[in-house]
Design an enzyme around this catalytic site. Structure first.
Site, PDB file in Angstrom:
ATOM      1  N   HIS B 250      50.854 -29.139 163.088  1.00  0.00           N
ATOM      2  CA  HIS B 250      52.087 -29.297 162.327  1.00  0.00           C
ATOM      3  C   HIS B 250      52.341 -28.111 161.427  1.00  0.00           C
ATOM      4  O   HIS B 250      53.466 -27.797 161.094  1.00  0.00           O
ATOM      5  CB  HIS B 250      52.062 -30.611 161.559  1.00  0.00           C
ATOM      6  CG  HIS B 250      52.307 -31.777 162.445  1.00  0.00           C
ATOM      7  ND1 HIS B 250      51.301 -32.610 162.873  1.00  0.00           N
ATOM      8  CD2 HIS B 250      53.438 -32.215 163.052  1.00  0.00           C
ATOM      9  CE1 HIS B 250      51.806 -33.525 163.682  1.00  0.00           C
ATOM     10  NE2 HIS B 250      53.091 -33.309 163.806  1.00  0.00           N
ATOM     11  N   GLU B 493      56.085 -40.358 173.425  1.00  0.00           N
ATOM     12  CA  GLU B 493      55.018 -39.397 173.130  1.00  0.00           C
ATOM     13  C   GLU B 493      53.635 -40.002 173.340  1.00  0.00           C
ATOM     14  O   GLU B 493      52.624 -39.374 173.091  1.00  0.00           O
ATOM     15  CB  GLU B 493      55.157 -38.853 171.704  1.00  0.00           C
ATOM     16  CG  GLU B 493      55.321 -39.925 170.649  1.00  0.00           C
ATOM     17  CD  GLU B 493      55.676 -39.363 169.270  1.00  0.00           C
ATOM     18  OE1 GLU B 493      55.486 -38.156 169.052  1.00  0.00           O
ATOM     19  OE2 GLU B 493      56.134 -40.141 168.427  1.00  0.00           O
ATOM     20  N   ASP B 517      52.706 -34.580 171.046  1.00  0.00           N
ATOM     21  CA  ASP B 517      51.815 -35.731 171.057  1.00  0.00           C
ATOM     22  C   ASP B 517      51.571 -36.218 172.481  1.00  0.00           C
ATOM     23  O   ASP B 517      50.470 -36.651 172.811  1.00  0.00           O
ATOM     24  CB  ASP B 517      52.393 -36.868 170.201  1.00  0.00           C
ATOM     25  CG  ASP B 517      51.917 -36.770 168.755  1.00  0.00           C
ATOM     26  OD1 ASP B 517      50.901 -36.097 168.523  1.00  0.00           O
ATOM     27  OD2 ASP B 517      52.564 -37.358 167.868  1.00  0.00           O
ATOM     28  N   CYS B 564      62.127 -32.781 172.657  1.00  0.00           N
ATOM     29  CA  CYS B 564      62.213 -32.223 171.306  1.00  0.00           C
ATOM     30  C   CYS B 564      60.880 -31.655 170.826  1.00  0.00           C
ATOM     31  O   CYS B 564      60.751 -31.270 169.687  1.00  0.00           O
ATOM     32  CB  CYS B 564      62.726 -33.262 170.318  1.00  0.00           C
ATOM     33  SG  CYS B 564      61.569 -34.584 170.006  1.00  0.00           S
TER      34      CYS B 564
END
Lengths: 110, 661
Positions: B250, B493, B517, B564
């Site tokens: 992240h 995900e 993920d 995304c």
């Protein structure tokens, strides 16, 4: 006491095989710090503070290095006596840097 | 403190000392007056060790993992391993006395801490280890260290941290000079006590990284947490590099969002880097270059100029429709974290916000943000998008994201499989309900779509929908004009969701495929664990098969599927995803121009052939090679003629921001 400007000198040789590595240097500093006098160590025309572990470490004294100990001020003679004894006793360490059990604890002579 | 009060683009705006971002990135080399902007005293570690190595510095090129594209060049600050930043080097004249006291206190406390550790170590680890710690205590208390640090502090008027650092660096460097001797190993002891003293000094006043920077600097750290990275201001931290970390962390997403060029996973570099004057971060190739020579600096300056020119050209094409050569339209959306990114979405031609992450409202917060606070944030984004759709994702905290607020649970042995994301929201209405209420209220102002993350089962989806409907009923009863129909989607995900996509598709309005993920859970690879990060690959055939299942389910049900995750914004995968049937991609806004270019350069039938071929390949490596070759072939043509050339200053705000890659 504050008037005491005694100066004492002594030639010593580092004879323990690992040289003045951290543990012996620490013993030296510890002992030197017990005396009120200034302690200097001369090596190759350089002078180091005998109460500073950093400076002694930087001195890089290997086995066989000859040093001149200089004490200046109160208890200078006793300090030189004790420190020279510590060095000649190879800092109470054996060849591998292990402590020698039978060693008498270094005392500030008086 | 709410992260919004330290929102990177907002909080630096008022700082008069902050140079423009493009200038910060490119000092213009040592001969340029640009470099003087930093001043001689503003390189915390560069002045360390003044007694040795005065002039000649050897360039070192270190390979890491590229996590955020772009190029940054400039002076460097090394952030302490504990994650604490050093304060500014220079202090005011009137502060010297207080700083001397702080130095003495720091040395005293550090010595005490070392001696306490020694006593503790004697019992636990034996006398020999204890002796080392005792020696460290002695070194900290060393009269020479104290004298020299005090002198340096007074003479140069610098902070205690820098005084200690510079004195001890000098010693460490001299010790390192005894190559082959046991003395060289003493350098590590010196660095150890350096760390002890610094953490003692800094611990007394922790500060956010950039708040201690008097001028823009490239940050080098062992690791940065996502929230630390989120707190970075690109104008004050034009780039960063870390020893740990990996591609899909992240922190990488945040860096890309902030358009800060960044490299991670470099391994131990801080000791080597701390004496550098200048470094280059090459966020495209994943390189950290220490003390670049003049030719290298020149090369990167040229690269940066080319990049900004190219970006300017691409940005001008933003409002052209996005279609392949054979007329297949592709919708490109923007991923955002902060309201300030809406401008970039609009400027670069996003049809809407495909993913508005809301975690940063919650990170660093003592309390979860209230409904009104959230509403204000969502409303601002919806209003600035002026009618274009905004997809707001409910809280997706957990895994490698650090939550200052996380109720009820102790540490989990396996957080990636634990109480996170939608599971956390469903468990805790005090978090979920205010967020849903705020989102629905924002839906009265524009086209808001609700996105639930980490849905694993139909039961979870239904529970989330029930919560949403309940809240909508309440709001209507309170008189809020909530739209009759709210578009609801889920993140696909978790492999379970992909496998059950046919059933899930019947109960949602859209799918959003979160590739990061999905890859992590499919391949069972912790994407932030550098020891296994190489096993993480978007090109893995298993991942492609799952995406195909999702696309097929959407096609049957007539709902859209957006990609995304990071994959959607990578040119290498854009063509493949198109061929797999994806018609919507959502990505950090700065990636839009490059993906637009890819879309406009290819034919749908070629993409479909590529996808079919990729699906037949048995390993990630073979897929990746195929994609690489296909992309090269598709993009042989230069992007624009000279008639279209635009001067770099035309998009000054974006220069060096790693825009296109």
């Amino acid at each position: 006491m504050s008037e005491d400007t005694t100066v004492a000198c002594r030639q010593v040789e580092i004879t323990n095989s690992l040289g003045l590595h951290v543990r012996p240097a620490m013993k030296f500093v510890e002992l030197a710090s017990r005396f009120p006098c200034e302690v200097r160590v001369r090596h190759n025309d350089n002078e180091f503070n005998g109460k500073s572990l950093l400076e002694l470490t930087m001195m890089a004294a290997e086995c066989g290095t000859r040093l001149e100990l200089v004490a200046r001020g109160p208890d200078a003679l006793a300090a030189i006596e004790a420190l020279a004894e510590l060095v000649s006793a190879r800092f109470y360490e054996d060849e591998d840097g292990e402590p020698v059990e039978a060693a008498p604890p270094p005392e500030p002579g008086r | 403190m709410s992260p919004w009060t330290r929102r990177p683009r907002a909080d630096a705006a008022g700082s008069p000392a902050t140079p423009r971002r493009d200038q910060a990135d490119f000092p213009g080399g040592s001969s340029s007056p640009g470099l003087n902007r930093w001043g001689p005293g503003m390189r915390p570690k560069a002045t360390a060790n003044p007694t040795t190595r005065p002039a000649s510095r050897t360039m070192q090129v270190l390979q890491g993992i590229a996590i955020s594209p772009g190029i940054a060049m400039g002076p460097v600050i090394v952030v302490d391993r504990s994650g604490l930043a050093l304060p500014t080097r220079a202090i005011a004249e009137e502060g010297v006395t207080a700083e001397l006291e702080r130095l003495d206190r720091g040395l005293r406390d550090a010595r005490q801490a070392a001696e306490n550790d020694a006593i503790e170590a004697r019992d636990r680890l034996g006398p020999q280890y204890a002796e080392i710690l005792t020696a460290h205590g002695r070194m900290i208390a060393d009269p020479t260290l104290q004298r020299e640090a005090r002198q340096r502090l007074e003479n140069e008027r610098i902070s205690a941290e820098h005084a200690v650092l510079e004195v001890l660096e000098g010693y460490a460097a001299r010790l390192e000079g005894y190559v082959g001797s046991h003395l060289a190993a003493r350098a590590a002891d010196v660095r150890d006590i350096q760390g002890r003293i610094l953490s003692q000094l800094i611990g007394a006043r922790p500060e956010p990284i950039q708040d201690v920077l008097a001028s823009p600097m490239i940050v080098l750290a062992h690791d940065l947490t996502p929230s630390e990275a989120a707190g970075l201001d690109p104008r004050r931290v034009p780039g960063f590099a870390t020893e740990a970390g990996g591609r899909a962390s992240h922190t990488a997403i945040v860096a890309a969002a902030l358009e800060i060029p960044a490299v991670a996973g470099l391994g131990p570099i801080l000791d080597r880097a701390c004496n550098c004057r200048t470094v280059i971060i090459d966020g495209d190739q994943g390189l950290l270059i220490l003390d670049p020579d003049e030719a290298t600096q020149e090369h990167y300056r040229r690269l940066a100029t080319e990049r900004s020119e190219r970006f300017a050209v691409l940005a001008r094409q933003a409002d052209r429709p996005d279609a392949t050569l054979d007329g297949c339209t592709v919708e490109l959306w923007g991923n955002i974290e902060f309201g300030g990114e809406v401008a970039a979405c609009l400027e670069l031609g996003a049809v809407g916000v495909g993913l508005f992450r809301t975690e940063f409202l919650f990170l660093n917060a003592q309390e979860p943000p209230g409904e009104d606070e959230q509403f204000a944030v969502y409303a601002a984004v919806v209003r600035s998008m002026a009618g274009r759709p905004v997809t707001i994702r409910t809280l997706d905290l957990g895994a490698d994201k650090i939550a200052g607020y996380r109720p009820g649970t102790g540490p989990e042995s396996n957080p990636a499989l634990g109480l996170r994301s939608l599971r956390l929201s469903l468990r805790d209405p005090a978090i979920f309900r205010p967020q849903l209420r705020a989102m629905l209220r924002a839906a009265t102002l524009g086209d808001v779509r609700v996105l639930f993350p980490l849905v694993s089962t139909l039961a979870e989806l239904r529970a989330a929908r029930t919560a949403l409907e309940g809240v909508a009923g309440e709001l209507r009863a309170e008189g809020h004009p909530i739209p009759e129909r709210i578009s609801v989607g889920i993140m696909v995900e978790v492999p379970a969701a992909a496998l059950m996509a046919d059933h899930l598709a019947k109960e949602v309005d859209f799918f959003s495929i979160g590739t990061n993920d999905l890859i992590q859970y499919t391949l069972a690879v912790d994407r932030t664990n550098e020891t296994v990060a190489e096993l993480y690959s978007a090109a893995d055939p298993s991942v492609l098969k799952l995406i195909t299942m999702v696309v097929e389910a959407c096609r049957k049900q007539g709902i859209p599927a957006t990609v995304c995750g990071t994959m959607g914004g990578e040119p290498l995968y854009a063509m493949l995803l198109l061929g797999l049937g994806i018609r919507q991609l959502s990505m950090p806004p700065h990636q839009l121009p490059e993906i637009k270019r890819v879309i406009r350069s290819i034919r749908l039938e070629d993409a479909q052939a590529l996808a079919a071929e990729a699906l037949s390949r048995p390993t990630a490596r073979e897929v990746a090679e195929l994609l690489d070759a296909a992309l090269r072939q598709a993009l042989v043509e230069p992007i624009s003629g000279s008639a279209d050339a635009v001067r770099p200053s035309a998009s000054a705000g974006m220069v060096g921001q790693g825009a296109a890659s």
